[in-house]
Design an enzyme around this catalytic site. Structure first.
Site, PDB file in Angstrom:
ATOM      1  N   GLY A  88       0.833  -1.202   0.000  1.00 59.14           N
ATOM      2  CA  GLY A  88       0.000   0.000   0.000  1.00 59.14           C
ATOM      3  C   GLY A  88       0.865   1.249   0.000  1.00 59.14           C
ATOM      4  O   GLY A  88       1.872   1.310   0.697  1.00 59.14           O
TER       5      GLY A  88
ATOM      6  N   ARG B 230      13.284  10.100  -2.942  1.00 59.42           N
ATOM      7  CA  ARG B 230      14.179  11.234  -3.243  1.00 59.42           C
ATOM      8  C   ARG B 230      15.471  11.130  -2.430  1.00 59.42           C
ATOM      9  O   ARG B 230      16.578  11.314  -2.962  1.00 59.42           O
ATOM     10  CB  ARG B 230      13.442  12.540  -2.916  1.00 59.42           C
ATOM     11  CG  ARG B 230      14.277  13.797  -2.999  1.00 59.42           C
ATOM     12  CD  ARG B 230      13.373  14.974  -2.630  1.00 59.42           C
ATOM     13  NE  ARG B 230      14.081  16.233  -2.586  1.00 59.42           N
ATOM     14  CZ  ARG B 230      14.731  16.701  -1.524  1.00 59.42           C
ATOM     15  NH1 ARG B 230      14.791  15.965  -0.423  1.00 59.42           N
ATOM     16  NH2 ARG B 230      15.311  17.868  -1.568  1.00 59.42           N
TER      17      ARG B 230
ATOM     18  N   ARG C  81       1.263  -5.119  -5.388  1.00 62.62           N
ATOM     19  CA  ARG C  81       1.549  -6.351  -4.649  1.00 62.62           C
ATOM     20  C   ARG C  81       1.782  -7.392  -5.737  1.00 62.62           C
ATOM     21  O   ARG C  81       0.974  -7.515  -6.652  1.00 62.62           O
ATOM     22  CB  ARG C  81       0.377  -6.715  -3.744  1.00 62.62           C
ATOM     23  CG  ARG C  81       0.137  -5.639  -2.671  1.00 62.62           C
ATOM     24  CD  ARG C  81      -0.929  -6.022  -1.662  1.00 62.62           C
ATOM     25  NE  ARG C  81      -0.963  -5.067  -0.557  1.00 62.62           N
ATOM     26  CZ  ARG C  81      -1.860  -4.084  -0.423  1.00 62.62           C
ATOM     27  NH1 ARG C  81      -2.809  -3.937  -1.318  1.00 62.62           N
ATOM     28  NH2 ARG C  81      -1.802  -3.266   0.599  1.00 62.62           N
TER      29      ARG C  81
ATOM     30  N   GLY D  77       5.840  -2.287   3.740  1.00 59.48           N
ATOM     31  CA  GLY D  77       5.486  -2.858   5.038  1.00 59.48           C
ATOM     32  C   GLY D  77       6.103  -4.239   5.234  1.00 59.48           C
ATOM     33  O   GLY D  77       7.011  -4.649   4.502  1.00 59.48           O
ATOM     34  N   ASP D  78       5.568  -4.967   6.216  1.00 62.25           N
ATOM     35  CA  ASP D  78       6.086  -6.300   6.572  1.00 62.25           C
ATOM     36  C   ASP D  78       6.171  -7.256   5.383  1.00 62.25           C
ATOM     37  O   ASP D  78       7.147  -7.982   5.226  1.00 62.25           O
ATOM     38  CB  ASP D  78       5.164  -6.947   7.615  1.00 62.25           C
ATOM     39  CG  ASP D  78       5.576  -6.569   9.029  1.00 62.25           C
ATOM     40  OD1 ASP D  78       6.656  -5.983   9.185  1.00 62.25           O
ATOM     41  OD2 ASP D  78       4.797  -6.865   9.951  1.00 62.25           O
TER      42      ASP D  78
ATOM     43  N   THR E 234       4.152   2.655   5.608  1.00 60.65           N
ATOM     44  CA  THR E 234       2.744   2.229   5.639  1.00 60.65           C
ATOM     45  C   THR E 234       2.009   3.137   6.610  1.00 60.65           C
ATOM     46  O   THR E 234       2.557   3.485   7.664  1.00 60.65           O
ATOM     47  CB  THR E 234       2.559   0.759   6.077  1.00 60.65           C
ATOM     48  OG1 THR E 234       1.191   0.568   6.466  1.00 60.65           O
ATOM     49  CG2 THR E 234       3.432   0.365   7.250  1.00 60.65           C
TER      50      THR E 234
ATOM     51  N   ASP F 173      -0.310   2.411   8.520  1.00 64.73           N
ATOM     52  CA  ASP F 173      -0.860   1.698   9.682  1.00 64.73           C
ATOM     53  C   ASP F 173      -0.007   1.768  10.949  1.00 64.73           C
ATOM     54  O   ASP F 173      -0.496   1.492  12.028  1.00 64.73           O
ATOM     55  CB  ASP F 173      -1.059   0.214   9.337  1.00 64.73           C
ATOM     56  CG  ASP F 173      -2.212  -0.010   8.386  1.00 64.73           C
ATOM     57  OD1 ASP F 173      -2.799   0.983   7.920  1.00 64.73           O
ATOM     58  OD2 ASP F 173      -2.537  -1.179   8.107  1.00 64.73           O
TER      59      ASP F 173
ATOM     60  N   ASP G 238       2.184  -0.401  11.774  1.00 68.42           N
ATOM     61  CA  ASP G 238       2.029  -1.761  12.309  1.00 68.42           C
ATOM     62  C   ASP G 238       3.301  -2.602  12.191  1.00 68.42           C
ATOM     63  O   ASP G 238       3.229  -3.826  12.175  1.00 68.42           O
ATOM     64  CB  ASP G 238       0.865  -2.474  11.587  1.00 68.42           C
ATOM     65  CG  ASP G 238       1.106  -2.626  10.094  1.00 68.42           C
ATOM     66  OD1 ASP G 238       2.057  -2.011   9.568  1.00 68.42           O
ATOM     67  OD2 ASP G 238       0.332  -3.355   9.443  1.00 68.42           O
TER      68      ASP G 238
ATOM     69  N   MET H 287      -8.566   3.296   9.035  1.00 69.75           N
ATOM     70  CA  MET H 287      -7.794   2.151   8.543  1.00 69.75           C
ATOM     71  C   MET H 287      -6.985   1.487   9.666  1.00 69.75           C
ATOM     72  O   MET H 287      -6.745   2.089  10.716  1.00 69.75           O
ATOM     73  CB  MET H 287      -6.893   2.564   7.396  1.00 69.75           C
ATOM     74  CG  MET H 287      -7.610   2.482   6.057  1.00 69.75           C
ATOM     75  SD  MET H 287      -6.516   2.771   4.662  1.00 69.75           S
ATOM     76  CE  MET H 287      -7.563   2.218   3.309  1.00 69.75           C
TER      77      MET H 287
ATOM     78  N   ARG I  47      -5.834  -2.776   9.686  1.00 71.34           N
ATOM     79  CA  ARG I  47      -6.355  -4.146   9.658  1.00 71.34           C
ATOM     80  C   ARG I  47      -5.990  -4.920  10.916  1.00 71.34           C
ATOM     81  O   ARG I  47      -6.803  -5.599  11.494  1.00 71.34           O
ATOM     82  CB  ARG I  47      -5.758  -4.883   8.455  1.00 71.34           C
ATOM     83  CG  ARG I  47      -6.739  -5.109   7.347  1.00 71.34           C
ATOM     84  CD  ARG I  47      -6.088  -5.833   6.225  1.00 71.34           C
ATOM     85  NE  ARG I  47      -4.802  -5.210   5.871  1.00 71.34           N
ATOM     86  CZ  ARG I  47      -4.260  -5.275   4.663  1.00 71.34           C
ATOM     87  NH1 ARG I  47      -4.881  -5.898   3.708  1.00 71.34           N
ATOM     88  NH2 ARG I  47      -3.085  -4.715   4.410  1.00 71.34           N
TER      89      ARG I  47
ATOM     90  N   ARG J 192     -25.167   7.093  12.752  1.00 70.00           N
ATOM     91  CA  ARG J 192     -24.694   6.973  11.369  1.00 70.00           C
ATOM     92  C   ARG J 192     -23.306   6.344  11.354  1.00 70.00           C
ATOM     93  O   ARG J 192     -22.516   6.557  12.279  1.00 70.00           O
ATOM     94  CB  ARG J 192     -24.591   8.355  10.710  1.00 70.00           C
ATOM     95  CG  ARG J 192     -25.912   9.072  10.543  1.00 70.00           C
ATOM     96  CD  ARG J 192     -26.717   8.488   9.394  1.00 70.00           C
ATOM     97  NE  ARG J 192     -27.924   9.240   9.122  1.00 70.00           N
ATOM     98  CZ  ARG J 192     -29.114   9.006   9.688  1.00 70.00           C
ATOM     99  NH1 ARG J 192     -29.249   8.035  10.588  1.00 70.00           N
ATOM    100  NH2 ARG J 192     -30.157   9.745   9.363  1.00 70.00           N
TER     101      ARG J 192
END
Ligand code: F6P
Length: 322
Positions: free
Chosen positions: A13, A23, A74, A104-105, A127, A129, A131, A171, A173, A246
């Site tokens: 992502g 850069r 990916r 990421g990982d 990333t 996240d 994470d 976001m 996961r 909502r």
């Protein structure tokens, strides 16, 4: 003896700040008199030879933009042993001795495998996240937090005007960091994260009733993507409390936008460090931020580290937001 010719790619992502890292890699490599190539669309570019030699000017005016100028993907083919071998052979054919992988990982697992086929690789955590266990900070996280905060402030305006409850999904996961930190910043009444199980009656309905008894008339609940069922949760809250509710899923808006100063600076420092490692002959390392210091770890060790969620901050958040 370090690498004389290297490549840089972004994988998985995208995240705001990746361009600043690209850069930094290109400019640092050229400053060390190394040849540097930009690989298009992640590991796919290595497999297809979609690679271009970079100059100082190739990375002009990209730092302020979100996304990644190298594009990202990916790659299912690279996820096979044959794919990794093919990518390593392509690197050798192009004279590429080292690769900086920004992602990421999952991207780091690819980098580790490519190292196994004789190509020096350095991972740079990118990333939104946050994470990745070995680092306190991943490129893109700060921009995503600020975007989520701004969006939820807007949602609050309308939630307040209608005396409603809004359930907002952010976001993340496997990781509740975006949810926890935006929640504190917007003063949400409850925060649901994948790391901490919750009880609907105790943590939502009873909290809303307690807040209501002190005069509160509108409510924001932040839910991490990994908890899921955001629309169902909103309906359940309305049913249990009688308060109009909502659901909003912020989604990919959190992945875009001009990177914040923090993302640009951390990305620049990490990109430089990655090149310095390759220049000094290092391989199979991942760059990380510990406190405010740039460090690096063996990729395999980094991938095995357990991620620690800040449960203390989670408890503080619950005390403040009622
Ligand atoms: O890992 C970053 C992330 O934005 C996650 O928060 C989210 O679950 C995922 O990527 C979405 O991926 P995609 O853009 O492929 O749908």
């Amino acid at each position: 003896m370090g690498a004389k010719s290297i490549a840089v790619l972004t994988s998985g992502g995208d995240a705001p700040g990746m361009n600043a890292a690209v850069r930094a890699v290109v400019r640092s490599a050229l400053s060390f008199d190394m040849k540097v190539y930009g690989v298009m669309r992640g590991y796919n570019g290595l497999l297809n030879g979609d690679v271009k030699e970079m100059s100082m000017r190739s990375v002009s005016d990209i730092m302020q933009h979100g996304g990644t100028a190298l594009f990202t993907a990916r790659s299912p083919e690279f996820n096979t042993a044959e794919g990794v071998k093919k990518a390593a052979d392509k690197c050798r054919a192009m004279g590429i001795e080292g690769v900086v992988v920004i992602g990421g990982d999952g991207s780091f697992r690819g980098a580790r495998d490519l190292c196994g086929e004789g190509i020096s690789c350095i991972g740079v955590p990118g990333t939104i996240d946050n994470d990745i266990a070995c680092t306190d900070y991943t490129i893109g996280y700060d921009t995503a937090l600020n975007t989520a905060m701004e969006m939820i402030d807007r949602i609050r305006d309308t939630t307040e005007s209608h005396d409603r409850c809004s359930v907002v999904e952010v976001m993340g996961r496997r990781c509740g960091d975006i949810a926890l930190h935006t929640s504190i910043a917007v003063g949400a009444m409850a925060t649901l994260v994948p790391e901490v199980p919750y009880d609907f009656q105790r943590d939502i309905v009873d909290r809303m009733k307690l807040a209501q008894s002190t005069g509160k008339r509108h409510y924001i609940i932040v839910v991490a993507e990994g908890v899921g069922h955001t629309q169902d949760l909103a309906e359940k809250i309305q049913e249990a409390t009688g308060i109009e509710t909502r659901a909003t899923i912020l989604g990919h808006v959190q992945r875009g936008g001009s990177p914040t100063l923090r993302d640009r600076v951390v990305a620049s420092r990490m990109g430089y460090h990655a090149v310095e490692l390759l220049y000094n002959g290092a391989s199979n390392r991942v760059v990380a931020l510990k406190g405010e210091t740039i460090v690096d770890y063996d990729i395999t060790e980094a991938l095995d580290m357990p991620r620690v969620f800040d449960e203390n901050l989670y408890r503080i958040s619950a005390r403040l937001s009622i």
